[in-house]
Design a protein around this motif. Structure first.
Motif, PDB file in Angstrom:
ATOM      1  N   GLU A  71     -16.252   9.745 -14.705  1.00  0.00           N
ATOM      2  CA  GLU A  71     -16.907  10.657 -14.019  1.00  0.00           C
ATOM      3  C   GLU A  71     -17.954  10.620 -13.462  1.00  0.00           C
ATOM      4  OE1 GLU A  71     -16.173  14.779 -12.900  1.00  0.00           O
ATOM      5  OE2 GLU A  71     -13.740  14.955 -13.163  1.00  0.00           O
ATOM      6  N   ASP A  72     -18.375  10.428 -14.709  1.00  0.00           N
ATOM      7  CA  ASP A  72     -20.275   9.159 -14.355  1.00  0.00           C
ATOM      8  C   ASP A  72     -20.159   7.717 -14.736  1.00  0.00           C
ATOM      9  OD1 ASP A  72     -19.525   9.312 -17.225  1.00  0.00           O
ATOM     10  OD2 ASP A  72     -21.328   9.823 -17.853  1.00  0.00           O
ATOM     11  N   SER A  73     -19.023   7.269 -14.143  1.00  0.00           N
ATOM     12  CA  SER A  73     -18.992   6.124 -14.329  1.00  0.00           C
ATOM     13  C   SER A  73     -19.669   5.456 -12.888  1.00  0.00           C
ATOM     14  CB  SER A  73     -18.277   5.168 -14.568  1.00  0.00           C
ATOM     15  OG  SER A  73     -17.072   5.400 -16.344  1.00  0.00           O
ATOM     16  N   ASP A  74     -20.049   4.569 -13.121  1.00  0.00           N
ATOM     17  CA  ASP A  74     -20.798   3.641 -11.243  1.00  0.00           C
ATOM     18  C   ASP A  74     -19.305   3.210 -10.513  1.00  0.00           C
ATOM     19  OD1 ASP A  74     -23.157   4.688 -11.714  1.00  0.00           O
ATOM     20  OD2 ASP A  74     -23.034   3.101 -13.457  1.00  0.00           O
ATOM     21  N   ILE A  75     -18.365   2.232 -11.336  1.00  0.00           N
ATOM     22  CA  ILE A  75     -16.878   2.060 -10.780  1.00  0.00           C
ATOM     23  C   ILE A  75     -16.173   2.779 -11.855  1.00  0.00           C
ATOM     24  CG2 ILE A  75     -15.680   0.243 -11.103  1.00  0.00           C
ATOM     25  CD1 ILE A  75     -17.374  -0.306  -8.842  1.00  0.00           C
ATOM     26  N   ARG A  76     -15.600   4.035 -10.398  1.00  0.00           N
ATOM     27  CA  ARG A  76     -14.553   5.334 -11.512  1.00  0.00           C
ATOM     28  C   ARG A  76     -13.142   4.716 -11.133  1.00  0.00           C
ATOM     29  NH1 ARG A  76     -12.515  10.356 -10.858  1.00  0.00           N
ATOM     30  NH2 ARG A  76     -13.784  10.389  -8.757  1.00  0.00           N
ATOM     31  N   GLY A  77     -12.474   4.362 -11.619  1.00  0.00           N
ATOM     32  CA  GLY A  77     -10.555   4.450 -12.016  1.00  0.00           C
ATOM     33  C   GLY A  77     -10.355   6.242 -11.951  1.00  0.00           C
ATOM     34  N   SER A  78      -9.713   5.624 -11.480  1.00  0.00           N
ATOM     35  CA  SER A  78      -7.692   7.355 -11.733  1.00  0.00           C
ATOM     36  C   SER A  78      -6.592   6.710 -10.714  1.00  0.00           C
ATOM     37  CB  SER A  78      -9.027   8.135 -10.134  1.00  0.00           C
ATOM     38  OG  SER A  78      -8.688   7.281  -8.761  1.00  0.00           O
ATOM     39  N   GLU A  79      -5.730   7.630 -10.561  1.00  0.00           N
ATOM     40  CA  GLU A  79      -4.177   7.776 -10.386  1.00  0.00           C
ATOM     41  C   GLU A  79      -3.604   6.594 -11.077  1.00  0.00           C
ATOM     42  OE1 GLU A  79      -4.475   8.704  -6.336  1.00  0.00           O
ATOM     43  OE2 GLU A  79      -5.573  10.113  -6.713  1.00  0.00           O
ATOM     44  N   GLU A  80      -3.675   5.523 -11.966  1.00  0.00           N
ATOM     45  CA  GLU A  80      -3.242   4.526 -12.851  1.00  0.00           C
ATOM     46  C   GLU A  80      -1.466   4.359 -12.403  1.00  0.00           C
ATOM     47  OE1 GLU A  80      -3.571   3.484 -16.314  1.00  0.00           O
ATOM     48  OE2 GLU A  80      -4.484   5.819 -16.954  1.00  0.00           O
ATOM     49  N   ASN A  81      -1.124   3.962 -11.766  1.00  0.00           N
ATOM     50  CA  ASN A  81       0.858   4.007 -12.625  1.00  0.00           C
ATOM     51  C   ASN A  81       1.261   2.624 -11.856  1.00  0.00           C
ATOM     52  OD1 ASN A  81       1.602   6.894 -11.458  1.00  0.00           O
ATOM     53  ND2 ASN A  81       0.346   6.732  -9.946  1.00  0.00           N
ATOM     54  N   ILE A  82       2.231   2.671 -12.115  1.00  0.00           N
ATOM     55  CA  ILE A  82       3.252   1.421 -12.222  1.00  0.00           C
ATOM     56  C   ILE A  82       3.659   1.422 -11.120  1.00  0.00           C
ATOM     57  CG2 ILE A  82       5.293  -0.220 -13.267  1.00  0.00           C
ATOM     58  CD1 ILE A  82       4.441   1.775 -16.085  1.00  0.00           C
ATOM     59  N   PHE A  83       3.720   0.203 -10.664  1.00  0.00           N
ATOM     60  CA  PHE A  83       4.479   0.185  -9.147  1.00  0.00           C
ATOM     61  C   PHE A  83       5.656   0.351  -9.264  1.00  0.00           C
ATOM     62  CE2 PHE A  83       2.694  -3.956  -8.259  1.00  0.00           C
ATOM     63  CZ  PHE A  83       3.339  -4.029  -7.442  1.00  0.00           C
ATOM     64  N   TYR A  84       6.678   0.270  -8.558  1.00  0.00           N
ATOM     65  CA  TYR A  84       8.341  -0.566  -8.499  1.00  0.00           C
ATOM     66  C   TYR A  84       8.580  -0.976  -7.611  1.00  0.00           C
ATOM     67  CZ  TYR A  84       8.249   3.109 -12.526  1.00  0.00           C
ATOM     68  OH  TYR A  84       7.987   3.092 -14.340  1.00  0.00           O
ATOM     69  N   ASN A  85       9.599  -2.308  -7.429  1.00  0.00           N
ATOM     70  CA  ASN A  85       9.889  -2.334  -6.005  1.00  0.00           C
ATOM     71  C   ASN A  85      10.997  -1.442  -5.127  1.00  0.00           C
ATOM     72  OD1 ASN A  85      12.397  -3.004  -7.297  1.00  0.00           O
ATOM     73  ND2 ASN A  85      11.668  -5.673  -7.096  1.00  0.00           N
ATOM     74  N   LYS A  86      11.977  -1.533  -4.067  1.00  0.00           N
ATOM     75  CA  LYS A  86      12.701  -0.787  -3.873  1.00  0.00           C
ATOM     76  C   LYS A  86      13.690  -0.451  -4.272  1.00  0.00           C
ATOM     77  CE  LYS A  86      11.220  -1.997   1.671  1.00  0.00           C
ATOM     78  NZ  LYS A  86      11.442  -2.777   2.340  1.00  0.00           N
TER      79      LYS A  86
END
Length: 433
Positions: free
Chosen positions: A194-209
Protein backbone atom coordinates in the motif's frame (compact mmCIF):
# COMPACT_ATOMS: atom_id res chain seq x y z
CA UNK A 1 45.42 -15.40 -26.50
CA UNK A 2 41.65 -15.24 -26.94
CA UNK A 3 41.24 -14.13 -23.32
CA UNK A 4 43.93 -11.47 -23.67
CA UNK A 5 42.42 -10.20 -26.94
CA UNK A 6 38.98 -10.04 -25.33
CA UNK A 7 40.31 -8.06 -22.36
CA UNK A 8 42.07 -5.59 -24.65
CA UNK A 9 38.95 -5.14 -26.78
CA UNK A 10 36.75 -4.67 -23.69
CA UNK A 11 39.13 -2.04 -22.31
CA UNK A 12 39.26 -0.08 -25.59
CA UNK A 13 35.48 -0.21 -26.06
CA UNK A 14 34.94 1.01 -22.52
CA UNK A 15 37.25 3.98 -23.06
CA UNK A 16 35.38 4.79 -26.26
CA UNK A 17 32.10 4.59 -24.36
CA UNK A 18 33.29 7.14 -21.82
CA UNK A 19 34.28 9.50 -24.64
CA UNK A 20 31.00 9.00 -26.49
CA UNK A 21 28.88 9.52 -23.35
CA UNK A 22 30.82 12.67 -22.47
CA UNK A 23 30.26 14.01 -25.99
CA UNK A 24 26.54 13.24 -26.47
CA UNK A 25 25.40 13.34 -22.81
CA UNK A 26 22.39 10.99 -23.06
CA UNK A 27 20.17 10.32 -20.06
CA UNK A 28 20.98 6.83 -18.72
CA UNK A 29 18.61 4.35 -17.09
CA UNK A 30 20.44 1.34 -15.60
CA UNK A 31 18.49 -1.74 -14.52
CA UNK A 32 19.67 -4.64 -12.35
CA UNK A 33 18.24 -7.41 -10.18
CA UNK A 34 18.11 -11.22 -10.20
CA UNK A 35 14.74 -11.50 -11.94
CA UNK A 36 12.99 -9.26 -14.47
CA UNK A 37 15.83 -7.12 -15.83
CA UNK A 38 15.11 -7.69 -19.51
CA UNK A 39 11.32 -7.40 -19.17
CA UNK A 40 11.71 -4.15 -17.24
CA UNK A 41 14.19 -2.83 -19.80
CA UNK A 42 11.72 -3.49 -22.62
CA UNK A 43 8.82 -1.92 -20.71
CA UNK A 44 10.90 1.17 -19.90
CA UNK A 45 11.93 1.40 -23.55
CA UNK A 46 8.26 1.33 -24.61
CA UNK A 47 7.44 4.22 -22.27
CA UNK A 48 10.49 6.35 -23.07
CA UNK A 49 10.21 5.81 -26.84
CA UNK A 50 6.99 7.77 -26.82
CA UNK A 51 8.82 10.78 -25.42
CA UNK A 52 12.30 10.77 -26.94
CA UNK A 53 14.89 9.03 -29.13
CA UNK A 54 16.00 6.02 -27.08
CA UNK A 55 18.21 2.95 -27.42
CA UNK A 56 18.03 -0.16 -25.25
CA UNK A 57 20.34 -3.08 -24.63
CA UNK A 58 19.75 -5.65 -27.36
CA UNK A 59 18.70 -9.08 -26.14
CA UNK A 60 20.49 -9.43 -22.79
CA UNK A 61 23.63 -7.41 -23.50
CA UNK A 62 24.32 -6.76 -19.83
CA UNK A 63 27.97 -7.73 -19.34
CA UNK A 64 31.38 -6.09 -19.47
CA UNK A 65 31.28 -6.49 -23.26
CA UNK A 66 27.53 -6.21 -23.76
CA UNK A 67 27.12 -2.77 -22.21
CA UNK A 68 29.69 -1.08 -24.51
CA UNK A 69 28.08 -2.77 -27.54
CA UNK A 70 24.79 -1.07 -26.66
CA UNK A 71 26.33 2.32 -25.97
CA UNK A 72 28.32 2.28 -29.20
CA UNK A 73 25.58 0.64 -31.26
CA UNK A 74 27.81 -2.26 -32.36
CA UNK A 75 27.06 -5.96 -32.99
CA UNK A 76 28.41 -8.91 -31.02
CA UNK A 77 31.55 -10.17 -32.74
CA UNK A 78 31.43 -13.57 -31.02
CA UNK A 79 34.70 -15.31 -32.03
CA UNK A 80 35.37 -13.18 -35.10
CA UNK A 81 38.30 -10.80 -34.39
CA UNK A 82 37.59 -8.80 -37.55
CA UNK A 83 34.17 -7.81 -36.23
CA UNK A 84 35.69 -6.70 -32.91
CA UNK A 85 38.32 -4.61 -34.70
CA UNK A 86 35.56 -3.10 -36.83
CA UNK A 87 33.63 -2.28 -33.62
CA UNK A 88 36.65 -0.41 -32.28
CA UNK A 89 36.82 1.73 -35.40
CA UNK A 90 33.05 2.35 -35.27
CA UNK A 91 33.37 3.55 -31.69
CA UNK A 92 36.20 5.88 -32.58
CA UNK A 93 34.29 7.28 -35.58
CA UNK A 94 31.22 7.84 -33.39
CA UNK A 95 33.34 10.03 -31.12
CA UNK A 96 35.29 11.88 -33.78
CA UNK A 97 32.43 12.66 -36.19
CA UNK A 98 29.00 14.09 -35.23
CA UNK A 99 26.20 11.50 -35.31
CA UNK A 100 22.54 11.44 -34.39
CA UNK A 101 22.88 9.78 -31.01
CA UNK A 102 20.04 8.64 -28.67
CA UNK A 103 18.82 11.09 -26.02
CA UNK A 104 18.18 8.14 -23.68
CA UNK A 105 19.95 4.84 -23.07
CA UNK A 106 18.17 2.00 -21.26
CA UNK A 107 20.85 -0.40 -20.07
CA UNK A 108 20.52 -3.82 -18.47
CA UNK A 109 23.31 -4.63 -16.01
CA UNK A 110 23.99 -8.20 -14.87
CA UNK A 111 26.49 -9.76 -12.49
CA UNK A 112 27.64 -13.36 -12.36
CA UNK A 113 30.48 -13.24 -9.83
CA UNK A 114 32.05 -10.88 -7.27
CA UNK A 115 33.55 -7.78 -8.84
CA UNK A 116 31.39 -7.88 -11.97
CA UNK A 117 29.51 -4.68 -11.16
CA UNK A 118 32.74 -2.71 -10.78
CA UNK A 119 34.09 -4.01 -14.08
CA UNK A 120 30.79 -3.68 -15.93
CA UNK A 121 29.09 -0.47 -14.88
CA UNK A 122 30.70 1.61 -12.12
CA UNK A 123 32.22 3.92 -14.72
CA UNK A 124 28.71 4.99 -15.76
CA UNK A 125 27.01 8.16 -14.52
CA UNK A 126 23.35 7.28 -14.39
CA UNK A 127 20.19 9.39 -14.15
CA UNK A 128 17.95 6.53 -13.02
CA UNK A 129 18.71 3.17 -11.42
CA UNK A 130 15.96 0.54 -11.24
CA UNK A 131 16.32 -2.53 -8.99
CA UNK A 132 13.84 -5.27 -9.89
CA UNK A 133 13.71 -8.45 -7.77
CA UNK A 134 16.31 -10.43 -5.81
CA UNK A 135 14.32 -13.40 -4.45
CA UNK A 136 15.17 -15.82 -1.67
CA UNK A 137 17.61 -17.91 -3.77
CA UNK A 138 18.83 -15.64 -6.58
CA UNK A 139 20.34 -16.76 -9.87
CA UNK A 140 24.19 -16.92 -9.94
CA UNK A 141 24.36 -17.28 -6.15
CA UNK A 142 26.80 -20.19 -6.59
CA UNK A 143 29.69 -17.77 -7.10
CA UNK A 144 29.00 -15.66 -4.01
CA UNK A 145 29.73 -16.40 -0.36
CA UNK A 146 26.14 -15.68 0.58
CA UNK A 147 22.90 -14.11 -0.56
CA UNK A 148 23.92 -10.97 1.33
CA UNK A 149 27.14 -10.80 -0.67
CA UNK A 150 25.24 -11.02 -3.97
CA UNK A 151 22.80 -8.32 -2.83
CA UNK A 152 25.73 -6.04 -1.97
CA UNK A 153 27.16 -6.61 -5.44
CA UNK A 154 23.85 -5.71 -7.11
CA UNK A 155 23.33 -2.64 -4.94
CA UNK A 156 26.72 -1.24 -5.96
CA UNK A 157 25.01 0.07 -9.10
CA UNK A 158 23.38 2.74 -6.91
CA UNK A 159 26.79 4.42 -6.61
CA UNK A 160 26.59 5.37 -10.29
CA UNK A 161 23.67 7.76 -9.71
CA UNK A 162 24.22 11.45 -10.32
CA UNK A 163 23.45 13.76 -7.39
CA UNK A 164 20.02 14.55 -8.89
CA UNK A 165 19.39 10.97 -10.02
CA UNK A 166 16.44 8.79 -9.01
CA UNK A 167 16.51 5.32 -7.45
CA UNK A 168 13.49 3.14 -8.30
CA UNK A 169 12.94 0.11 -6.06
CA UNK A 170 10.66 -2.92 -5.97
CA UNK A 171 8.81 -2.30 -2.71
CA UNK A 172 7.59 -5.91 -2.48
CA UNK A 173 11.11 -7.37 -2.25
CA UNK A 174 12.52 -6.80 1.24
CA UNK A 175 16.15 -6.96 0.13
CA UNK A 176 15.50 -4.40 -2.61
CA UNK A 177 13.45 -2.16 -0.34
CA UNK A 178 16.30 -2.02 2.17
CA UNK A 179 18.60 -0.58 -0.50
CA UNK A 180 16.92 2.77 0.15
CA UNK A 181 19.37 3.23 3.03
CA UNK A 182 22.32 3.22 0.64
CA UNK A 183 21.65 6.61 -0.95
CA UNK A 184 20.46 10.16 -0.33
CA UNK A 185 18.99 10.33 -3.82
CA UNK A 186 15.26 10.61 -4.40
CA UNK A 187 13.54 7.22 -4.17
CA UNK A 188 10.42 6.02 -5.98
CA UNK A 189 8.90 2.63 -5.18
CA UNK A 190 6.59 0.21 -6.99
CA UNK A 191 4.74 -2.93 -5.96
CA UNK A 192 1.54 -4.27 -4.46
CA UNK A 193 2.24 -2.89 -0.98
CA UNK A 194 0.00 0.00 0.00
CA UNK A 195 2.85 2.45 0.62
CA UNK A 196 4.25 2.03 -2.92
CA UNK A 197 4.38 5.15 -5.08
CA UNK A 198 3.16 3.07 -8.02
CA UNK A 199 0.82 0.49 -6.47
CA UNK A 200 -0.69 -2.44 -8.27
CA UNK A 201 -3.94 -4.26 -7.57
CA UNK A 202 -6.56 -6.57 -9.06
CA UNK A 203 -4.14 -8.69 -11.10
CA UNK A 204 -5.88 -11.29 -13.24
CA UNK A 205 -5.49 -13.45 -16.31
CA UNK A 206 -7.78 -12.23 -19.06
CA UNK A 207 -9.61 -14.55 -21.45
CA UNK A 208 -11.06 -14.07 -24.92
CA UNK A 209 -14.68 -14.80 -25.84
CA UNK A 210 -13.82 -18.48 -26.36
CA UNK A 211 -12.46 -18.73 -22.85
CA UNK A 212 -8.83 -18.95 -23.97
CA UNK A 213 -6.36 -17.06 -21.76
CA UNK A 214 -4.54 -14.35 -23.72
CA UNK A 215 -2.56 -12.30 -21.23
CA UNK A 216 -2.67 -10.36 -17.98
CA UNK A 217 -4.70 -7.41 -16.73
CA UNK A 218 -4.18 -5.35 -13.59
CA UNK A 219 -4.65 -1.86 -12.19
CA UNK A 220 -2.12 0.72 -11.10
CA UNK A 221 -2.88 3.38 -8.50
CA UNK A 222 -0.93 6.63 -8.44
CA UNK A 223 -1.71 9.93 -6.73
CA UNK A 224 -5.33 8.96 -6.18
CA UNK A 225 -6.03 7.79 -9.73
CA UNK A 226 -6.50 4.17 -10.81
CA UNK A 227 -5.86 2.92 -14.34
CA UNK A 228 -6.27 -0.52 -15.99
CA UNK A 229 -3.26 -2.03 -17.75
CA UNK A 230 -3.43 -4.93 -20.21
CA UNK A 231 -0.41 -6.84 -21.46
CA UNK A 232 -1.21 -9.40 -24.14
CA UNK A 233 0.66 -12.55 -25.08
CA UNK A 234 2.35 -13.15 -21.72
CA UNK A 235 1.67 -14.39 -18.21
CA UNK A 236 3.34 -13.95 -14.87
CA UNK A 237 4.05 -11.30 -12.30
CA UNK A 238 7.43 -10.51 -13.84
CA UNK A 239 5.66 -8.65 -16.64
CA UNK A 240 3.46 -6.84 -14.13
CA UNK A 241 6.54 -5.74 -12.20
CA UNK A 242 8.20 -4.71 -15.47
CA UNK A 243 5.22 -2.47 -16.17
CA UNK A 244 5.39 -1.11 -12.62
CA UNK A 245 9.07 -0.23 -13.08
CA UNK A 246 8.37 1.64 -16.32
CA UNK A 247 5.44 3.53 -14.81
CA UNK A 248 7.51 4.38 -11.73
CA UNK A 249 10.02 5.98 -14.10
CA UNK A 250 7.25 8.05 -15.70
CA UNK A 251 6.04 9.04 -12.23
CA UNK A 252 9.55 10.03 -11.11
CA UNK A 253 10.05 12.21 -14.19
CA UNK A 254 6.55 13.72 -13.89
CA UNK A 255 5.46 12.42 -17.28
CA UNK A 256 1.78 11.91 -18.00
CA UNK A 257 0.94 8.56 -16.45
CA UNK A 258 -2.05 7.97 -18.75
CA UNK A 259 0.20 8.36 -21.79
CA UNK A 260 2.75 6.03 -20.19
CA UNK A 261 0.11 3.33 -19.65
CA UNK A 262 -0.96 3.73 -23.27
CA UNK A 263 2.64 3.31 -24.48
CA UNK A 264 2.86 -0.03 -22.67
CA UNK A 265 0.69 -1.37 -25.48
CA UNK A 266 3.91 -1.21 -27.53
CA UNK A 267 5.75 -3.26 -24.92
CA UNK A 268 7.77 -5.73 -27.00
CA UNK A 269 7.44 -8.96 -25.05
CA UNK A 270 10.94 -10.45 -24.73
CA UNK A 271 11.34 -13.97 -26.09
CA UNK A 272 11.61 -16.85 -23.66
CA UNK A 273 10.01 -15.02 -20.74
CA UNK A 274 6.54 -16.36 -19.95
CA UNK A 275 5.54 -15.77 -23.55
CA UNK A 276 2.40 -17.39 -24.91
CA UNK A 277 2.90 -19.40 -28.12
CA UNK A 278 0.62 -21.71 -30.10
CA UNK A 279 1.59 -25.36 -30.01
CA UNK A 280 0.79 -28.48 -32.00
CA UNK A 281 -2.62 -30.14 -31.74
CA UNK A 282 -4.26 -26.85 -30.65
CA UNK A 283 -2.19 -26.73 -27.49
CA UNK A 284 -0.60 -23.69 -25.87
CA UNK A 285 2.98 -23.12 -24.76
CA UNK A 286 4.20 -20.78 -22.04
CA UNK A 287 7.79 -20.29 -23.17
CA UNK A 288 9.93 -19.31 -20.17
CA UNK A 289 13.18 -20.79 -21.45
CA UNK A 290 15.53 -17.81 -21.26
CA UNK A 291 16.79 -18.83 -17.82
CA UNK A 292 15.62 -20.20 -14.50
CA UNK A 293 15.98 -19.52 -10.79
CA UNK A 294 13.94 -20.77 -7.82
CA UNK A 295 12.00 -17.51 -7.47
CA UNK A 296 11.16 -17.30 -11.18
CA UNK A 297 10.35 -21.00 -11.45
CA UNK A 298 7.97 -20.93 -8.50
CA UNK A 299 6.25 -17.86 -9.90
CA UNK A 300 5.85 -19.53 -13.30
CA UNK A 301 4.39 -22.69 -11.77
CA UNK A 302 1.86 -20.74 -9.71
CA UNK A 303 0.84 -18.79 -12.78
CA UNK A 304 0.22 -22.05 -14.65
CA UNK A 305 -1.83 -23.23 -11.69
CA UNK A 306 -4.11 -20.19 -11.97
CA UNK A 307 -4.90 -20.64 -15.67
CA UNK A 308 -8.32 -22.07 -16.54
CA UNK A 309 -8.13 -24.58 -19.37
CA UNK A 310 -10.03 -27.58 -20.71
CA UNK A 311 -6.77 -29.50 -21.17
CA UNK A 312 -3.96 -30.55 -18.89
CA UNK A 313 -1.42 -28.33 -17.19
CA UNK A 314 2.02 -29.69 -18.05
CA UNK A 315 5.25 -28.34 -16.54
CA UNK A 316 8.50 -29.20 -18.33
CA UNK A 317 11.29 -28.18 -15.96
CA UNK A 318 15.00 -28.35 -16.67
CA UNK A 319 17.96 -27.97 -14.32
CA UNK A 320 18.45 -24.69 -12.49
CA UNK A 321 22.16 -23.94 -12.62
CA UNK A 322 24.61 -21.85 -10.59
CA UNK A 323 22.84 -22.40 -7.26
CA UNK A 324 25.81 -23.99 -5.45
CA UNK A 325 24.92 -25.43 -2.05
CA UNK A 326 21.26 -24.50 -2.60
CA UNK A 327 20.92 -26.80 -5.63
CA UNK A 328 19.28 -29.89 -4.15
CA UNK A 329 16.94 -28.08 -1.77
CA UNK A 330 15.81 -25.58 -4.42
CA UNK A 331 15.01 -28.29 -6.96
CA UNK A 332 13.16 -30.38 -4.39
CA UNK A 333 11.11 -27.33 -3.38
CA UNK A 334 10.11 -26.79 -7.02
CA UNK A 335 8.75 -30.33 -7.10
CA UNK A 336 6.51 -29.54 -4.15
CA UNK A 337 5.23 -26.40 -5.86
CA UNK A 338 4.68 -28.34 -9.10
CA UNK A 339 2.55 -30.95 -7.33
CA UNK A 340 0.12 -28.23 -6.25
CA UNK A 341 -0.16 -26.54 -9.65
CA UNK A 342 0.17 -29.04 -12.51
CA UNK A 343 -1.29 -32.31 -13.75
CA UNK A 344 1.82 -33.59 -15.50
CA UNK A 345 5.48 -33.00 -14.59
CA UNK A 346 8.37 -33.52 -17.00
CA UNK A 347 11.88 -33.12 -15.56
CA UNK A 348 14.98 -32.62 -17.69
CA UNK A 349 18.58 -33.07 -16.56
CA UNK A 350 20.41 -34.63 -13.58
CA UNK A 351 19.60 -31.85 -11.06
CA UNK A 352 15.93 -31.95 -12.01
CA UNK A 353 15.72 -35.43 -10.50
CA UNK A 354 15.31 -33.61 -7.19
CA UNK A 355 12.23 -31.87 -8.63
CA UNK A 356 10.75 -35.31 -9.17
CA UNK A 357 11.63 -36.32 -5.61
CA UNK A 358 9.97 -33.22 -4.21
CA UNK A 359 6.79 -33.86 -6.19
CA UNK A 360 6.66 -37.49 -5.07
CA UNK A 361 7.22 -36.48 -1.45
CA UNK A 362 4.25 -34.13 -1.69
CA UNK A 363 2.03 -36.94 -3.06
CA UNK A 364 2.19 -36.64 -6.84
CA UNK A 365 1.67 -39.97 -8.58
CA UNK A 366 4.70 -41.47 -10.29
CA UNK A 367 2.67 -42.19 -13.45
CA UNK A 368 2.25 -38.41 -13.93
CA UNK A 369 6.00 -37.72 -13.89
CA UNK A 370 8.34 -38.24 -16.84
CA UNK A 371 12.11 -37.76 -16.84
CA UNK A 372 14.67 -37.13 -19.60
CA UNK A 373 18.39 -36.50 -19.82
CA UNK A 374 18.17 -33.51 -22.13
CA UNK A 375 15.77 -31.09 -23.81
CA UNK A 376 15.94 -32.85 -27.20
CA UNK A 377 14.64 -36.10 -25.71
CA UNK A 378 11.96 -34.20 -23.83
CA UNK A 379 10.88 -32.49 -27.04
CA UNK A 380 10.51 -35.80 -28.87
CA UNK A 381 8.31 -37.09 -26.06
CA UNK A 382 6.14 -33.97 -25.98
CA UNK A 383 5.44 -34.25 -29.72
CA UNK A 384 3.63 -37.52 -29.06
CA UNK A 385 2.09 -36.51 -25.74
CA UNK A 386 0.62 -33.02 -26.07
CA UNK A 387 -3.07 -32.82 -27.00
CA UNK A 388 -5.79 -30.23 -27.58
CA UNK A 389 -6.26 -27.64 -24.85
CA UNK A 390 -3.05 -28.52 -22.99
CA UNK A 391 -1.05 -25.67 -21.49
CA UNK A 392 2.65 -26.52 -21.46
CA UNK A 393 5.05 -24.46 -19.33
CA UNK A 394 8.67 -24.99 -20.42
CA UNK A 395 11.47 -23.59 -18.27
CA UNK A 396 15.14 -24.18 -17.44
CA UNK A 397 18.52 -22.52 -17.15
CA UNK A 398 20.36 -21.37 -20.27
CA UNK A 399 22.75 -24.29 -20.28
CA UNK A 400 19.91 -26.84 -20.50
CA UNK A 401 18.70 -25.29 -23.79
CA UNK A 402 15.00 -25.86 -23.09
CA UNK A 403 14.07 -23.82 -26.19
CA UNK A 404 14.70 -27.05 -28.12
CA UNK A 405 11.72 -28.61 -26.37
CA UNK A 406 9.60 -25.58 -27.27
CA UNK A 407 10.64 -25.84 -30.91
CA UNK A 408 9.56 -29.49 -31.01
CA UNK A 409 5.93 -28.65 -30.22
CA UNK A 410 5.51 -25.27 -31.93
CA UNK A 411 2.54 -25.05 -34.27
CA UNK A 412 3.53 -25.26 -37.98
CA UNK A 413 2.85 -21.51 -38.40
CA UNK A 414 5.00 -20.53 -35.43
CA UNK A 415 7.74 -22.93 -36.45
CA UNK A 416 8.30 -20.90 -39.63
CA UNK A 417 9.10 -17.90 -37.40
CA UNK A 418 11.12 -19.74 -34.76
CA UNK A 419 14.14 -17.45 -35.27
CA UNK A 420 12.04 -14.56 -33.97
CA UNK A 421 10.01 -16.45 -31.39
CA UNK A 422 12.66 -18.48 -29.55
CA UNK A 423 15.71 -17.59 -27.51
CA UNK A 424 19.26 -18.45 -28.57
CA UNK A 425 18.63 -18.66 -32.31
CA UNK A 426 21.84 -16.87 -33.33
CA UNK A 427 24.16 -18.91 -35.50
CA UNK A 428 26.76 -19.14 -32.73
CA UNK A 429 24.21 -20.55 -30.31
CA UNK A 430 22.85 -23.02 -32.83
CA UNK A 431 26.33 -24.44 -33.35
CA UNK A 432 26.58 -25.37 -29.70
CA UNK A 433 25.53 -28.81 -28.57
Amino acid sequence: MKTLFRKIVAYILRLECELVLAKYKPKIVAITGSVGKTSTKDAVYAVVSGVSYVRKSEKSYNSQIGLPLTILGCPNGWNNPLVWISNIFKGLWLFLWPHKYPKWLVLEVGVGKPGDMKATALWLKTDVVIITTIGSTPAHIEFFDSRKHLIEEKSTLIKTLKSDGVLILNNDDEAVREMSSKTKNRIVTFGFKEDSDIRGSEENIFYNKKGVPEGIVFRIDQNGSSLPVIVEGVFGRNHIYASFGALALAHALKWNIVDAVDRLKDYSVPVGRMRLLKGINKSFIIDDTYNSSPFACESALRTLGEIKTTGRKIAVLGDMLELGKHTEESHRDMGKVAKENVNILVVVGPRAQKIKEGALDRGMKNKNIFEFLNSTEAGKFLKTFVSEGDFVLIKGSQGVRMERAVEAILSPTNKKNKSKLLVRQDEEWLKKK
